[in-house]
Scaffold this motif. Structure first.
Motif, PDB file in Angstrom:
ATOM      1  N   ASP A 161       0.865  -1.300  -0.133  1.00 12.35           N
ATOM      2  CA  ASP A 161      -0.082   0.044   0.128  1.00 12.35           C
ATOM      3  C   ASP A 161       0.923   1.351   0.034  1.00 12.35           C
ATOM      4  OD1 ASP A 161      -2.294  -1.645   0.203  1.00 12.35           O
ATOM      5  OD2 ASP A 161      -2.210  -1.456   2.428  1.00 12.35           O
ATOM      6  N   LEU A 162       2.057   1.208   0.840  1.00 11.83           N
ATOM      7  CA  LEU A 162       2.808   2.400   1.020  1.00 11.83           C
ATOM      8  C   LEU A 162       3.730   2.671  -0.417  1.00 11.83           C
ATOM      9  CD1 LEU A 162       4.123   4.501   2.542  1.00 11.83           C
ATOM     10  CD2 LEU A 162       5.736   2.633   3.460  1.00 11.83           C
ATOM     11  N   SER A 163       3.839   1.480  -1.068  1.00  6.07           N
ATOM     12  CA  SER A 163       4.686   1.572  -2.344  1.00  6.07           C
ATOM     13  C   SER A 163       3.679   2.412  -3.294  1.00  6.07           C
ATOM     14  CB  SER A 163       5.045   0.220  -2.918  1.00  6.07           C
ATOM     15  OG  SER A 163       5.731   0.303  -3.989  1.00  6.07           O
ATOM     16  N   ARG A 164       2.592   1.983  -3.499  1.00  5.46           N
ATOM     17  CA  ARG A 164       1.683   2.597  -4.379  1.00  5.46           C
ATOM     18  C   ARG A 164       1.481   3.861  -4.288  1.00  5.46           C
ATOM     19  NH1 ARG A 164      -1.043  -2.549  -4.413  1.00  5.46           N
ATOM     20  NH2 ARG A 164      -2.335  -1.789  -2.588  1.00  5.46           N
ATOM     21  N   ALA A 165       1.285   4.381  -2.652  1.00  5.03           N
ATOM     22  CA  ALA A 165       0.610   5.770  -2.510  1.00  5.03           C
ATOM     23  C   ALA A 165       2.279   6.458  -2.588  1.00  5.03           C
ATOM     24  CB  ALA A 165       0.273   5.862  -0.804  1.00  5.03           C
ATOM     25  N   ALA A 166       3.412   6.166  -2.319  1.00  3.70           N
ATOM     26  CA  ALA A 166       4.403   6.921  -2.354  1.00  3.70           C
ATOM     27  C   ALA A 166       5.167   6.984  -3.684  1.00  3.70           C
ATOM     28  CB  ALA A 166       5.473   6.662  -1.409  1.00  3.70           C
ATOM     29  N   GLY A 167       4.668   6.159  -4.578  1.00  2.01           N
ATOM     30  CA  GLY A 167       5.163   6.011  -5.994  1.00  2.01           C
ATOM     31  C   GLY A 167       6.503   5.467  -5.906  1.00  2.01           C
ATOM     32  N   ILE A 168       6.919   4.651  -5.040  1.00  2.00           N
ATOM     33  CA  ILE A 168       8.461   4.224  -4.893  1.00  2.00           C
ATOM     34  C   ILE A 168       8.259   2.803  -4.920  1.00  2.00           C
ATOM     35  CG2 ILE A 168      10.533   3.807  -3.388  1.00  2.00           C
ATOM     36  CD1 ILE A 168       9.741   6.648  -2.413  1.00  2.00           C
ATOM     37  N   SER A 169       9.294   1.988  -5.390  1.00  2.00           N
ATOM     38  CA  SER A 169       8.860   0.507  -5.652  1.00  2.00           C
ATOM     39  C   SER A 169       9.334  -0.287  -4.262  1.00  2.00           C
ATOM     40  CB  SER A 169      10.019  -0.210  -6.515  1.00  2.00           C
ATOM     41  OG  SER A 169      11.351   0.205  -6.251  1.00  2.00           O
ATOM     42  N   MET A 170       8.725  -1.386  -4.277  1.00  2.00           N
ATOM     43  CA  MET A 170       9.297  -2.091  -2.911  1.00  2.00           C
ATOM     44  C   MET A 170      10.532  -2.177  -2.770  1.00  2.00           C
ATOM     45  SD  MET A 170       6.360  -3.324  -1.308  1.00  2.00           S
ATOM     46  CE  MET A 170       6.908  -4.800  -0.780  1.00  2.00           C
ATOM     47  N   GLY A 171      11.508  -2.604  -3.675  1.00  2.00           N
ATOM     48  CA  GLY A 171      12.935  -2.583  -3.393  1.00  2.00           C
ATOM     49  C   GLY A 171      13.206  -0.871  -2.904  1.00  2.00           C
ATOM     50  N   GLY A 172      12.715   0.132  -3.477  1.00  5.26           N
ATOM     51  CA  GLY A 172      12.919   1.300  -3.064  1.00  5.26           C
ATOM     52  C   GLY A 172      12.823   1.734  -1.773  1.00  5.26           C
ATOM     53  N   LEU A 173      11.670   1.154  -1.118  1.00  2.98           N
ATOM     54  CA  LEU A 173      11.318   1.373   0.320  1.00  2.98           C
ATOM     55  C   LEU A 173      12.474   0.395   1.193  1.00  2.98           C
ATOM     56  CD1 LEU A 173       7.411   0.609   0.391  1.00  2.98           C
ATOM     57  CD2 LEU A 173       8.733   2.906   0.421  1.00  2.98           C
ATOM     58  N   TYR A 174      12.709  -0.670   0.763  1.00  4.87           N
ATOM     59  CA  TYR A 174      13.996  -1.473   1.555  1.00  4.87           C
ATOM     60  C   TYR A 174      15.178  -0.604   1.503  1.00  4.87           C
ATOM     61  CZ  TYR A 174      10.516  -5.169   2.423  1.00  4.87           C
ATOM     62  OH  TYR A 174       9.304  -6.129   2.751  1.00  4.87           O
ATOM     63  N   SER A 175      15.196   0.204   0.707  1.00  8.67           N
ATOM     64  CA  SER A 175      16.677   1.104   0.729  1.00  8.67           C
ATOM     65  C   SER A 175      16.548   1.915   1.987  1.00  8.67           C
ATOM     66  CB  SER A 175      16.699   1.959  -0.516  1.00  8.67           C
ATOM     67  OG  SER A 175      16.766   1.032  -1.707  1.00  8.67           O
ATOM     68  N   TYR A 176      15.485   2.095   2.548  1.00  6.24           N
ATOM     69  CA  TYR A 176      15.141   3.138   3.674  1.00  6.24           C
ATOM     70  C   TYR A 176      14.953   2.564   5.005  1.00  6.24           C
ATOM     71  CZ  TYR A 176      15.147   6.632  -0.100  1.00  6.24           C
ATOM     72  OH  TYR A 176      15.405   7.435  -1.304  1.00  6.24           O
ATOM     73  N   PHE A 177      14.447   1.556   4.936  1.00 10.29           N
ATOM     74  CA  PHE A 177      14.124   0.559   6.281  1.00 10.29           C
ATOM     75  C   PHE A 177      13.945  -0.706   5.897  1.00 10.29           C
ATOM     76  CE2 PHE A 177      10.373   3.003   4.670  1.00 10.29           C
ATOM     77  CZ  PHE A 177       9.501   1.994   4.531  1.00 10.29           C
ATOM     78  N   ASP A 178      14.114  -1.669   6.908  1.00  7.12           N
ATOM     79  CA  ASP A 178      13.891  -2.919   6.768  1.00  7.12           C
ATOM     80  C   ASP A 178      12.512  -3.448   6.874  1.00  7.12           C
ATOM     81  OD1 ASP A 178      13.892  -2.780   9.420  1.00  7.12           O
ATOM     82  OD2 ASP A 178      15.815  -3.799   9.794  1.00  7.12           O
ATOM     83  N   GLY A 179      11.630  -2.688   7.422  1.00  8.94           N
ATOM     84  CA  GLY A 179      10.284  -3.273   7.607  1.00  8.94           C
ATOM     85  C   GLY A 179       9.495  -2.077   8.215  1.00  8.94           C
TER      86      GLY A 179
END
Length: 262
Positions: free
Chosen positions: A65-83
């Protein structure tokens, strides 16, 4: 998110500035090396998670949900935090740090007067929660579902804020301008008054009450409750009991009894 006036001179609590602080604190674990890129993406992530949490709750919000709302891929999210738990702590840490930073920035002339200092703390906290309203609401509404590390951090932050108020109350008692039986308990009672602004802000705005007015009225209420009263006011004598003339019966007359006709 609209930007409001800053609660303290020189302080910047706009979304981008707050995300910049998150990046500085976690730059050793954030994998994006370019600060301007990292901060810009953190702005999108934090704004999205605060919005989604307000609608559905943080617990119900998935990383997808966060990936879609932020426009950042799942892999991109994991570049900032692990969960999600790490992201939660990032946000809570920033709220706690902002509160301590703002409340510690009291001008020295204000610090010298406990009553003025207490009113300043109230006004500053309300102004900060107005500027960071989505952050404060997030921390308040999600507290019941926090995992143990986040719950511990939230409790520590609340106790730190209460202690700052308690220290001012103690100074006021020593100076003779406050009458407080239990300093710590009184500081605890002030906190819900501060929370009511950012949790029920809409209710007050319907009444035409803005942040500055709310802070002023809370200050007036709290200071009036703490100000020592003169002995003549605090020990108001009870009115004397009415005495009956000697020989008169004390039994009340029954108005419903008929008079005897001569």
């Amino acid at each position: 998110m609209s930007e409001q006036r800053q609660p303290a001179a020189g302080a910047d609590y706009a979304l981008e500035a707050l995300c910049g602080r998150i990046y500085e604190r976690h730059r050793d674990t954030i994998k994006v090396q370019k600060p301007h890129v990292a901060v810009a993406n953190l702005v999108r992530i934090v704004e999205a998670v605060l919005t989604l949490s307000n609608r559905h709750g943080f617990h119900a919000t998935t990383l997808r949900d966060l990936s879609r709302a932020a426009g950042i891929s799942m892999g991109g999210l994991y570049s900032y935090f692990d969960g999600k738990d790490t992201l939660l702590l990032m946000i809570l840490e920033q709220v706690a740090d902002a509160v301590i930073e703002a409340l510690e920035a009291v001008p020295e002339p204000v610090r010298a007067d406990p009553a003025e200092h207490l009113a300043w703390l109230i006004a500053t906290h309300v102004a900060l929660s107005e500027t960071m309203q989505p952050w404060f609401v997030f921390a308040y509404m999600e507290a019941k579902a926090f995992p143990p590390p986040a719950r511990k951090a939230a409790v520590a932050s609340e106790l730190a804020t209460e202690r700052m108020f308690a220290q001012v109350l103690e100074a006021g008692v020593r100076a003779g301008c406050f009458s407080v039986a239990d300093v710590d308990f009184t500081a605890t009672l002030i906190k819900p008054l501060l929370q009511d602004w950012y949790v029920k802000r809409g209710k007050y705005r319907k009444r035409g009450v803005n942040a500055a007015t709310y802070a002023a009225r809370v200050s007036d209420f709290v200071l009036a409750a703490l100000t020592p009263r003169p002995a003549a006011e605090s020990e108001t004598p009870l009115p004397p009991k009415a005495s009956l003339p000697v020989g008169k019966a004390s039994t009340p007359r029954n108005p419903t009894r008929k008079r005897k006709v001569d």
